[in-house]
Design a protein around this motif. Structure first.
Motif, PDB file in Angstrom:
ATOM      1  N   ALA A   1       0.842  -1.197   0.000  1.00  0.00           N
ATOM      2  CA  ALA A   1       0.000   0.000   0.000  1.00  0.00           C
ATOM      3  C   ALA A   1       0.874   1.241   0.000  1.00  0.00           C
ATOM      4  O   ALA A   1       2.007   1.229   0.501  1.00  0.00           O
ATOM      5  CB  ALA A   1      -0.924   0.016   1.208  1.00  0.00           C
ATOM      6  N   THR A   2       0.338   2.329  -0.571  1.00  0.00           N
ATOM      7  CA  THR A   2       1.074   3.592  -0.657  1.00  0.00           C
ATOM      8  C   THR A   2       0.134   4.748  -0.346  1.00  0.00           C
ATOM      9  O   THR A   2      -1.041   4.722  -0.693  1.00  0.00           O
ATOM     10  CB  THR A   2       1.669   3.781  -2.062  1.00  0.00           C
ATOM     11  OG1 THR A   2       2.419   2.617  -2.424  1.00  0.00           O
ATOM     12  CG2 THR A   2       2.598   4.992  -2.109  1.00  0.00           C
ATOM     13  N   TYR A   3       0.678   5.768   0.312  1.00  0.00           N
ATOM     14  CA  TYR A   3      -0.075   6.949   0.695  1.00  0.00           C
ATOM     15  C   TYR A   3       0.703   8.196   0.285  1.00  0.00           C
ATOM     16  O   TYR A   3       1.929   8.234   0.428  1.00  0.00           O
ATOM     17  CB  TYR A   3      -0.301   6.992   2.210  1.00  0.00           C
ATOM     18  CG  TYR A   3      -0.901   5.720   2.771  1.00  0.00           C
ATOM     19  CD1 TYR A   3      -2.254   5.644   3.064  1.00  0.00           C
ATOM     20  CD2 TYR A   3      -0.111   4.597   2.983  1.00  0.00           C
ATOM     21  CE1 TYR A   3      -2.813   4.469   3.575  1.00  0.00           C
ATOM     22  CE2 TYR A   3      -0.661   3.421   3.483  1.00  0.00           C
ATOM     23  CZ  TYR A   3      -2.007   3.361   3.778  1.00  0.00           C
ATOM     24  OH  TYR A   3      -2.552   2.205   4.260  1.00  0.00           O
TER      25      TYR A   3
ATOM     26  N   LYS B   1      -4.552  17.281   1.230  1.00  0.00           N
ATOM     27  CA  LYS B   1      -5.326  16.121   0.786  1.00  0.00           C
ATOM     28  C   LYS B   1      -4.473  14.858   0.923  1.00  0.00           C
ATOM     29  O   LYS B   1      -3.254  14.901   0.783  1.00  0.00           O
ATOM     30  CB  LYS B   1      -5.783  16.282  -0.662  1.00  0.00           C
ATOM     31  CG  LYS B   1      -6.784  17.399  -0.902  1.00  0.00           C
ATOM     32  CD  LYS B   1      -7.232  17.383  -2.353  1.00  0.00           C
ATOM     33  CE  LYS B   1      -8.294  18.451  -2.633  1.00  0.00           C
ATOM     34  NZ  LYS B   1      -7.724  19.813  -2.572  1.00  0.00           N
ATOM     35  N   LEU B   2      -5.138  13.736   1.190  1.00  0.00           N
ATOM     36  CA  LEU B   2      -4.441  12.460   1.314  1.00  0.00           C
ATOM     37  C   LEU B   2      -4.972  11.495   0.263  1.00  0.00           C
ATOM     38  O   LEU B   2      -6.192  11.355   0.101  1.00  0.00           O
ATOM     39  CB  LEU B   2      -4.640  11.870   2.711  1.00  0.00           C
ATOM     40  CG  LEU B   2      -3.956  10.524   2.977  1.00  0.00           C
ATOM     41  CD1 LEU B   2      -2.446  10.652   2.893  1.00  0.00           C
ATOM     42  CD2 LEU B   2      -4.372   9.986   4.354  1.00  0.00           C
ATOM     43  N   PHE B   3      -4.050  10.841  -0.437  1.00  0.00           N
ATOM     44  CA  PHE B   3      -4.408   9.858  -1.458  1.00  0.00           C
ATOM     45  C   PHE B   3      -3.788   8.521  -1.080  1.00  0.00           C
ATOM     46  O   PHE B   3      -2.695   8.454  -0.514  1.00  0.00           O
ATOM     47  CB  PHE B   3      -3.909  10.310  -2.831  1.00  0.00           C
ATOM     48  CG  PHE B   3      -4.532  11.601  -3.290  1.00  0.00           C
ATOM     49  CD1 PHE B   3      -5.669  11.594  -4.084  1.00  0.00           C
ATOM     50  CD2 PHE B   3      -3.986  12.824  -2.907  1.00  0.00           C
ATOM     51  CE1 PHE B   3      -6.256  12.792  -4.487  1.00  0.00           C
ATOM     52  CE2 PHE B   3      -4.571  14.023  -3.313  1.00  0.00           C
ATOM     53  CZ  PHE B   3      -5.708  14.001  -4.098  1.00  0.00           C
ATOM     54  N   ALA B   4      -4.498   7.436  -1.397  1.00  0.00           N
ATOM     55  CA  ALA B   4      -4.010   6.104  -1.055  1.00  0.00           C
ATOM     56  C   ALA B   4      -4.318   5.135  -2.179  1.00  0.00           C
ATOM     57  O   ALA B   4      -5.289   5.317  -2.927  1.00  0.00           O
ATOM     58  CB  ALA B   4      -4.659   5.627   0.247  1.00  0.00           C
ATOM     59  N   TRP B   5      -3.480   4.109  -2.292  1.00  0.00           N
ATOM     60  CA  TRP B   5      -3.714   3.078  -3.302  1.00  0.00           C
ATOM     61  C   TRP B   5      -2.985   1.790  -2.923  1.00  0.00           C
ATOM     62  O   TRP B   5      -2.030   1.804  -2.157  1.00  0.00           O
ATOM     63  CB  TRP B   5      -3.302   3.553  -4.695  1.00  0.00           C
ATOM     64  CG  TRP B   5      -1.866   3.989  -4.850  1.00  0.00           C
ATOM     65  CD1 TRP B   5      -0.819   3.237  -5.320  1.00  0.00           C
ATOM     66  CD2 TRP B   5      -1.308   5.289  -4.577  1.00  0.00           C
ATOM     67  NE1 TRP B   5       0.337   3.972  -5.357  1.00  0.00           N
ATOM     68  CE2 TRP B   5       0.069   5.238  -4.923  1.00  0.00           C
ATOM     69  CE3 TRP B   5      -1.839   6.489  -4.094  1.00  0.00           C
ATOM     70  CZ2 TRP B   5       0.913   6.351  -4.777  1.00  0.00           C
ATOM     71  CZ3 TRP B   5      -0.986   7.581  -3.950  1.00  0.00           C
ATOM     72  CH2 TRP B   5       0.367   7.503  -4.298  1.00  0.00           C
ATOM     73  N   GLY B   6      -3.477   0.672  -3.456  1.00  0.00           N
ATOM     74  CA  GLY B   6      -2.859  -0.615  -3.179  1.00  0.00           C
ATOM     75  C   GLY B   6      -3.736  -1.502  -2.315  1.00  0.00           C
ATOM     76  O   GLY B   6      -4.967  -1.457  -2.377  1.00  0.00           O
ATOM     77  N   ARG B   7      -3.111  -2.291  -1.490  1.00  0.00           N
ATOM     78  CA  ARG B   7      -3.785  -3.294  -0.672  1.00  0.00           C
ATOM     79  C   ARG B   7      -4.742  -2.646   0.329  1.00  0.00           C
ATOM     80  O   ARG B   7      -4.390  -1.692   1.022  1.00  0.00           O
ATOM     81  CB  ARG B   7      -2.743  -4.135   0.068  1.00  0.00           C
ATOM     82  CG  ARG B   7      -3.318  -5.319   0.810  1.00  0.00           C
ATOM     83  CD  ARG B   7      -2.202  -6.143   1.441  1.00  0.00           C
ATOM     84  NE  ARG B   7      -2.741  -7.343   2.072  1.00  0.00           N
ATOM     85  CZ  ARG B   7      -1.993  -8.247   2.701  1.00  0.00           C
ATOM     86  NH1 ARG B   7      -0.685  -8.076   2.772  1.00  0.00           N
ATOM     87  NH2 ARG B   7      -2.554  -9.308   3.244  1.00  0.00           N
TER      88      ARG B   7
ATOM     89  N   GLN C   1      -8.621   9.553  -3.309  1.00  0.00           N
ATOM     90  CA  GLN C   1      -8.615  10.464  -2.174  1.00  0.00           C
ATOM     91  C   GLN C   1      -9.262   9.839  -0.944  1.00  0.00           C
ATOM     92  O   GLN C   1     -10.322   9.221  -1.021  1.00  0.00           O
ATOM     93  CB  GLN C   1      -9.329  11.766  -2.529  1.00  0.00           C
ATOM     94  CG  GLN C   1      -9.157  12.854  -1.468  1.00  0.00           C
ATOM     95  CD  GLN C   1      -9.653  14.212  -1.938  1.00  0.00           C
ATOM     96  OE1 GLN C   1      -9.899  14.421  -3.127  1.00  0.00           O
ATOM     97  NE2 GLN C   1      -9.805  15.134  -1.012  1.00  0.00           N
ATOM     98  N   VAL C   2      -8.600  10.027   0.197  1.00  0.00           N
ATOM     99  CA  VAL C   2      -9.102   9.545   1.487  1.00  0.00           C
ATOM    100  C   VAL C   2      -9.985  10.632   2.087  1.00  0.00           C
ATOM    101  O   VAL C   2      -9.550  11.781   2.220  1.00  0.00           O
ATOM    102  CB  VAL C   2      -7.945   9.220   2.447  1.00  0.00           C
ATOM    103  CG1 VAL C   2      -8.475   8.765   3.803  1.00  0.00           C
ATOM    104  CG2 VAL C   2      -7.029   8.162   1.834  1.00  0.00           C
ATOM    105  N   PRO C   3     -11.228  10.303   2.455  1.00  0.00           N
ATOM    106  CA  PRO C   3     -12.102  11.334   3.020  1.00  0.00           C
ATOM    107  C   PRO C   3     -11.634  11.791   4.396  1.00  0.00           C
ATOM    108  O   PRO C   3     -11.138  10.998   5.201  1.00  0.00           O
ATOM    109  CB  PRO C   3     -13.459  10.630   3.097  1.00  0.00           C
ATOM    110  CG  PRO C   3     -13.131   9.171   3.135  1.00  0.00           C
ATOM    111  CD  PRO C   3     -11.894   9.006   2.310  1.00  0.00           C
TER     112      PRO C   3
END
Length: 249
Positions: free
Chosen positions: A120-122, A129-135, A153-155
């Motif tokens: 996972a990556t953030y 703003k925070l964005f995340a992707w992966g597991r 985007q992470v709420p």
């Protein structure tokens, strides 16, 4: 011998470092292409990572378990290495042995900080703003759903105006907001979320002290333990203590 090291990042068994001339060097295990040097051959000495077209120097570098992320002076994020969960943010699961651009650069805007975990990556933008992707099987991305293959985007939690820091462990994450409140989500098998349980959380949950007051400060996550530097000083720790990593004895 001709330049000064200015930053370093370490994964499970590989390392990356930037010199003051903007070059990026990698060494260690390379089974997944996490060194970014175009092959899967291990390196026992620093080997330069090639620059993509448009990049003349590297600004920052971060390491996940078996993947790597770097910021070029063109303002874009680049990733390489293991990509089973889509942690490279390239909208697919293809392993990369050389730097490739992370998708959604225009949506994310200018990036100030990145944290990478196990699959996972953030990424934190300069405007909070925070964005995340992966597991995301443990809810560690802080968003609903399953695996995400490109930045999403992470709420924000209710009442929060911006994110200011993020740190990822193996399967959990700790996040600080502009009001210095601390939130966690993900695996909790070792109590690494600090909520007094071993219940996995799939959405951002605020950490409270035993007296019910808000925990404040900047948090840092390791595999199965979590640490926090409080705003009033002192370091807090919780989670796995198998190797005395909590430091309470």
């Amino acid at each position: 011998g001709t330049s000064t090291w200015v930053s370093i990042a370490c994964g499970y068994d590989h390392s990356l470092a930037i010199t003051e001339d903007g070059k990026l060097w990698a060494f260690g295990s390379n089974a997944w292409g996490q060194l970014g040097v175009g092959d899967n051959v291990d390196r026992s000495t620093p080997t330069e990572v090639p620059k993509p077209v448009g990049v003349t120097s590297w600004i920052s570098v971060w390491a996940g378990a078996y993947h790597s992320i770097a910021l070029g002076n063109d303002g874009k994020l680049y990733s390489w290495g293991w990509n089973y969960y889509g942690q490279l943010g390239t909208a697919n699961t293809t392993q990369q042995t050389s730097p490739v651009a992370v998708a959604s650069a225009a949506v994310m805007g200018a990036i100030s900080w990145v944290s990478a975990g196990y699959g996972a990556t953030y990424a934190l933008s300069t405007d909070g703003k925070l964005f995340a992707w992966g597991r995301n099987d443990m809810g560690q991305l802080g968003i609903s759903g399953v695996t995400v293959y490109k930045p999403t985007q992470v709420p924000l939690p209710p009442g929060a105006t911006a994110f200011t820091h993020v740190s990822s462990g193996a399967q959990h994450v700790i996040i600080t907001t502009a009001d210095n409140h601390v939130y966690v989500t993900g695996s909790n098998a070792n109590g690494q979320l600090g909520d007094g349980t071993i219940t996995t959380r799939t959405a951002l949950s605020q950490i409270l002290r035993a007296d019910g007051s808000a925990m404040t400060g900047q948090g840092w996550a390791t595999d199965n333990a979590t640490y926090q530097l409080g705003t009033s000083g002192g370091v807090w720790a919780w989670g796995s203590n198998a190797y005395k990593q909590i430091g309470d004895t």
